[in-house]
Design a protein around this motif. Structure first.
Motif, short mmCIF file in Angstrom:
data_model
loop_
_atom_site.label_atom_id
_atom_site.label_comp_id
_atom_site.label_asym_id
_atom_site.label_seq_id
_atom_site.Cartn_x
_atom_site.Cartn_y
_atom_site.Cartn_z
N GLU A 3 0.79 -1.21 -0.01
CA GLU A 3 0.08 0.09 -0.12
C GLU A 3 1.06 1.35 -0.09
OE1 GLU A 3 -2.73 -0.14 3.42
OE2 GLU A 3 -3.80 1.68 2.63
N THR A 4 2.03 1.18 0.80
CA THR A 4 2.82 2.51 0.88
C THR A 4 3.57 2.73 -0.47
OG1 THR A 4 3.15 1.60 3.04
CG2 THR A 4 4.63 3.47 2.37
N ALA A 6 2.44 1.63 -3.38
CA ALA A 6 1.64 2.17 -4.44
C ALA A 6 1.31 3.87 -4.11
CB ALA A 6 0.16 1.39 -4.21
N PHE A 7 1.24 4.13 -2.73
CA PHE A 7 0.96 5.53 -2.48
C PHE A 7 2.08 6.30 -3.03
CE2 PHE A 7 1.91 9.01 0.01
CZ PHE A 7 0.58 9.85 0.04
N TYR A 8 3.28 5.91 -2.89
CA TYR A 8 4.32 6.80 -3.23
C TYR A 8 4.44 6.70 -4.77
CZ TYR A 8 5.92 7.88 1.38
OH TYR A 8 6.00 8.38 2.75
N PHE A 9 4.25 5.53 -5.35
CA PHE A 9 4.18 5.55 -6.74
C PHE A 9 3.14 6.56 -7.51
CE2 PHE A 9 2.57 3.02 -10.74
CZ PHE A 9 3.89 3.26 -11.43
N PHE A 10 2.09 6.42 -6.93
CA PHE A 10 0.85 7.23 -7.62
C PHE A 10 1.04 8.67 -7.42
CE2 PHE A 10 -1.32 3.12 -7.99
CZ PHE A 10 -1.69 3.20 -9.41
N ALA A 43 -6.70 6.40 -8.09
CA ALA A 43 -5.89 5.28 -7.42
C ALA A 43 -5.89 5.50 -5.80
CB ALA A 43 -4.46 5.10 -7.99
N PHE A 44 -5.93 6.95 -5.66
CA PHE A 44 -5.75 6.96 -4.07
C PHE A 44 -7.17 7.01 -3.20
CE2 PHE A 44 -2.62 10.07 -5.66
CZ PHE A 44 -1.56 9.57 -4.78
N MET B 1 4.18 2.59 7.01
CA MET B 1 2.55 2.47 7.23
C MET B 1 2.02 3.81 6.99
SD MET B 1 0.19 0.80 8.72
CE MET B 1 -1.44 1.38 8.61
N LEU B 2 1.13 3.85 6.06
CA LEU B 2 0.52 5.14 5.68
C LEU B 2 -0.56 5.65 6.86
CD1 LEU B 2 -0.72 4.05 2.01
CD2 LEU B 2 0.93 5.84 2.76
N THR B 3 -0.33 6.90 6.97
CA THR B 3 -1.22 7.61 7.80
C THR B 3 -1.76 9.02 7.12
OG1 THR B 3 0.53 9.32 8.28
CG2 THR B 3 0.32 7.34 9.62
N LEU B 4 -2.75 9.51 7.76
CA LEU B 4 -3.70 10.77 7.19
C LEU B 4 -2.73 11.70 6.69
CD1 LEU B 4 -6.24 11.88 6.63
CD2 LEU B 4 -6.25 12.76 8.97
N ALA B 5 -1.37 11.86 7.52
CA ALA B 5 -0.57 12.97 7.07
C ALA B 5 0.06 12.81 5.69
CB ALA B 5 0.45 13.22 8.11
N HIS B 6 0.24 11.45 5.27
CA HIS B 6 0.68 11.21 4.05
C HIS B 6 -0.16 11.92 3.19
CE1 HIS B 6 3.37 8.09 5.91
NE2 HIS B 6 4.02 8.25 4.85
N TYR B 7 -1.62 11.38 3.04
CA TYR B 7 -2.45 11.93 2.20
C TYR B 7 -2.73 13.73 2.38
CZ TYR B 7 -3.55 7.15 1.25
OH TYR B 7 -3.82 6.01 0.84
N LEU B 8 -2.55 14.00 3.45
CA LEU B 8 -2.90 15.38 3.27
C LEU B 8 -1.54 16.21 2.88
CD1 LEU B 8 -4.55 16.05 6.70
CD2 LEU B 8 -5.68 16.01 4.63
#
Lengths: 170, 100
Positions: A3-4, A6-10, A43-44, B1-8
């Motif tokens: 997941e992480t 994918a997040f950085y990729f997108f 994707a997000f 680990m993804l947190t809300l801060a990442h997205y914000l």
């Protein structure tokens, strides 16, 4: 972990595509990059368990909005290179970088404050502490965003007041 | 680990890119594209906050925003086509003539 990744990729892909949209001189490239950025944004939504919104994003943005732009561009004969009179191109870049720093600080600060919660434990606010201390504590932890937005609003109001006060009469 | 801060933080960066476009470009269509980028950044923030609060409201708001953005594109493009027909230009500076 995936997941992480994918997040950085997108995130990289979306920001890159958005940057192409705002910098390219060919309006057709800009429109195509915009469509790609919209797909990557969906994707997000999938990563955030909002599957319906992800599908709607692709359908509405790429299927409807970008196609509407394409039709508009046929009317406008806008597919040739864009001629723009750029004045002081460094100023908007600096402004945008400053805004990015401010926004990241605004949106990231409450989480930093939350993770540094040993401060909260050491202060341990209760009704015995003085009102000023309590207000300061709440203002700079729980309502930090509202506080900074208020400060920013005040600055804008002041600059606006000055700008209208010094405006030349026609 | 993804947190809300990442997205914000990502939403803040994407919003800034859109704002850079608004400040930098002179072509009306480019301004529209930049607006779309900013709206999408806000949508990401909405959905991320809704996810972290385990609440569906943010997703509903994002849905409303997509609908509003589509309506804005329709109205805006209509006006831009009218303007282009009259003035043969997509330069935002020609809109200065709207001043009363």
């Amino acid at each position: 972990m995936l997941e992480t990744l994918a997040f950085y990729f997108f995130a990289a892909l979306t920001l890159g595509m958005a940057f192409v949209v705002v910098t390219t001189t060919n309006i057709l490239y800009a429109m195509t990059s915009l469509a790609a950025a919209m797909v990557f944004v969906s994707a997000f939504f999938f990563l955030l368990d909002a599957e319906f919104l992800g599908v709607v994003q692709i359908l509405v943005y790429v299927g409807a909005v970008v196609v509407m732009y394409a039709f508009g561009m046929m009317f406008l004969n806008a597919s040739q290179e864009v001629q723009e009179r750029a004045h002081a191109p460094k100023v908007p870049a600096l402004l945008a970088i400053a805004l990015a720093v401010v926004l990241v600080a605004l949106l990231g600060a409450p989480f930093i404050a939350h993770y540094a919660h040993n401060l909260q434990e050491s202060l341990n606010p209760d009704l015995d502490t003085s009102n000023t201390k309590l207000i300061g504590f709440v203002l700079f932890t729980k309502y930090l965003v509202a506080f900074e937005v208020g400060a920013f609003m005040l600055l804008v109001a002041l600059v606006g007041a000055m700008a209208s006060a010094f405006k030349k009469e026609n | 680990m993804l947190t809300l801060a990442h997205y914000l933080v990502f939403a803040a960066l994407l919003f800034s890119v859109g704002l850079f476009g608004i400040l930098r470009r002179k072509n009306i269509l480019m301004l529209f594209f930049s607006t779309e980028i900013m709206l999408n950044a806000i949508n990401v923030a909405f959905v991320a906050i809704a996810h972290s609060l385990k609440n569906i409201d943010g997703q509903v708001f994002a849905l409303f925003m997509i609908a509003v953005a589509a309506a804005e594109v329709a109205i805006g493009l209509g006006l831009v086509i009218l303007w282009h027909r009259k003035h043969k230009s997509l330069d935002i500076d020609t809109l200065v003539r709207m001043k009363g």
